[in-house]
Design a protein around this motif. Structure first.
Motif, mmCIF file in Angstrom:
data_model
loop_
_atom_site.group_PDB
_atom_site.id
_atom_site.type_symbol
_atom_site.label_atom_id
_atom_site.label_comp_id
_atom_site.label_asym_id
_atom_site.label_seq_id
_atom_site.Cartn_x
_atom_site.Cartn_y
_atom_site.Cartn_z
ATOM 1 N N TYR A 60 0.819 -1.203 0.000
ATOM 2 C CA TYR A 60 0.000 0.000 0.000
ATOM 3 C C TYR A 60 0.858 1.259 0.000
ATOM 4 C CZ TYR A 60 -3.750 -3.186 1.342
ATOM 5 O OH TYR A 60 -4.652 -4.208 1.377
ATOM 6 N N GLU A 61 0.333 2.272 -0.627
ATOM 7 C CA GLU A 61 0.908 3.602 -0.504
ATOM 8 C C GLU A 61 0.626 4.093 0.902
ATOM 9 O OE1 GLU A 61 1.215 7.795 -0.399
ATOM 10 O OE2 GLU A 61 -0.761 6.848 -0.486
ATOM 11 N N SER A 62 1.545 4.847 1.471
ATOM 12 C CA SER A 62 1.475 5.145 2.896
ATOM 13 C C SER A 62 0.218 5.899 3.289
ATOM 14 C CB SER A 62 2.712 5.936 3.325
ATOM 15 O OG SER A 62 2.811 7.140 2.582
ATOM 16 N N SER A 63 -0.291 6.776 2.430
ATOM 17 C CA SER A 63 -1.441 7.602 2.824
ATOM 18 C C SER A 63 -2.747 6.806 2.895
ATOM 19 C CB SER A 63 -1.609 8.772 1.854
ATOM 20 O OG SER A 63 -2.043 8.330 0.588
ATOM 21 N N VAL A 64 -2.772 5.606 2.326
ATOM 22 C CA VAL A 64 -4.007 4.812 2.351
ATOM 23 C C VAL A 64 -3.899 3.600 3.271
ATOM 24 C CG1 VAL A 64 -4.479 5.533 -0.015
ATOM 25 C CG2 VAL A 64 -3.508 3.258 0.406
ATOM 26 N N LYS A 65 -2.705 3.327 3.765
ATOM 27 C CA LYS A 65 -2.504 2.163 4.628
ATOM 28 C C LYS A 65 -3.381 2.275 5.859
ATOM 29 C CE LYS A 65 1.673 0.822 4.491
ATOM 30 N NZ LYS A 65 3.129 0.697 4.698
ATOM 31 N N GLY A 66 -4.093 1.205 6.150
ATOM 32 C CA GLY A 66 -5.004 1.206 7.286
ATOM 33 C C GLY A 66 -6.412 1.657 6.942
ATOM 34 N N ARG A 67 -6.585 2.285 5.783
ATOM 35 C CA ARG A 67 -7.925 2.723 5.346
ATOM 36 C C ARG A 67 -8.418 1.916 4.139
ATOM 37 N NH1 ARG A 67 -8.702 7.689 3.280
ATOM 38 N NH2 ARG A 67 -6.569 7.890 2.474
ATOM 39 N N PHE A 68 -7.512 1.552 3.263
ATOM 40 C CA PHE A 68 -7.857 0.826 2.039
ATOM 41 C C PHE A 68 -7.385 -0.616 2.144
ATOM 42 C CE2 PHE A 68 -7.771 4.639 -1.165
ATOM 43 C CZ PHE A 68 -8.640 5.340 -0.344
ATOM 44 N N THR A 69 -8.136 -1.519 1.527
ATOM 45 C CA THR A 69 -7.748 -2.927 1.481
ATOM 46 C C THR A 69 -7.921 -3.452 0.062
ATOM 47 O OG1 THR A 69 -8.462 -3.268 3.769
ATOM 48 C CG2 THR A 69 -8.152 -5.224 2.412
ATOM 49 N N ILE A 70 -6.866 -4.020 -0.471
ATOM 50 C CA ILE A 70 -6.934 -4.640 -1.787
ATOM 51 C C ILE A 70 -7.099 -6.139 -1.609
ATOM 52 C CG2 ILE A 70 -4.422 -4.870 -2.007
ATOM 53 C CD1 ILE A 70 -4.766 -4.289 -5.026
ATOM 54 N N GLN A 82 -11.344 -1.960 -1.281
ATOM 55 C CA GLN A 82 -12.254 -1.466 -0.246
ATOM 56 C C GLN A 82 -11.655 -0.195 0.329
ATOM 57 O OE1 GLN A 82 -15.329 -2.672 0.879
ATOM 58 N NE2 GLN A 82 -15.364 -0.770 2.057
ATOM 59 N N MET A 83 -12.397 0.885 0.252
ATOM 60 C CA MET A 83 -11.905 2.182 0.704
ATOM 61 C C MET A 83 -12.784 2.672 1.844
ATOM 62 S SD MET A 83 -11.020 3.989 -2.956
ATOM 63 C CE MET A 83 -12.739 4.176 -3.401
ATOM 64 N N ASN A 84 -12.198 2.793 3.016
ATOM 65 C CA ASN A 84 -12.905 3.278 4.199
ATOM 66 C C ASN A 84 -12.346 4.623 4.633
ATOM 67 O OD1 ASN A 84 -14.315 0.812 4.241
ATOM 68 N ND2 ASN A 84 -12.785 -0.134 5.581
#
Length: 124
Positions: A60-70, A82-84
């Motif tokens: 993951y790119e750092s700004s989406v880590k923990g919020r997005f799941t591929i 999945q984008m939360n």
């Protein structure tokens, strides 16, 4: 030849969730690494997340880590994002790409095939 079709974008408020899908053609989908990228107006296409052919490795790119799941379902030839907890700065056209060599790479030029993109707009 691989065809990719993204879906699932839309207009949402900050804090909401969306799930993007990318359906792929081809009989060897499980051998491709897949990546999600995004491109905002006036900016270059940037890496968001990548997944190996088996689904066992993700990045993951750092700004989406923990919020997005591929994730991916190889039986359905589909990869998901999945984008939360969406933020206005997540607004962009989201593209999926296929790397036929099976690499998880952050470089757009390494991906041989692309979908047409799906718009994600997050309002504040």
């Amino acid at each position: 030849q691989v065809q990719l079709v993204e879906s699932g974008g839309g207009l949402v408020q900050a804090g909401a969730s969306l799930r993007l899908s990318c359906a792929a053609s081809g009989r060897t989908f499980s051998s491709y690494a897949m990546g999600w990228f995004r491109q905002a107006p006036g900016k270059e296409r940037e890496f968001v997340a990548g997944i190996s052919g088996s689904g066992g490795r993700t990045y993951y790119e750092s700004s989406v880590k923990g919020r997005f799941t591929i994730s991916r379902d190889n039986a359905k030839n589909t990869v998901y994002l999945q984008m939360n907890s969406l933020k206005p700065e997540d607004t962009a056209v989201y593209y999926c790409g296929a790397d036929l060599y099976g690499r998880i790479t952050t470089k757009p030029n390494d991906y041989e095939y692309w979908g047409q993109g799906t718009q994600v707009t997050v309002s504040s």
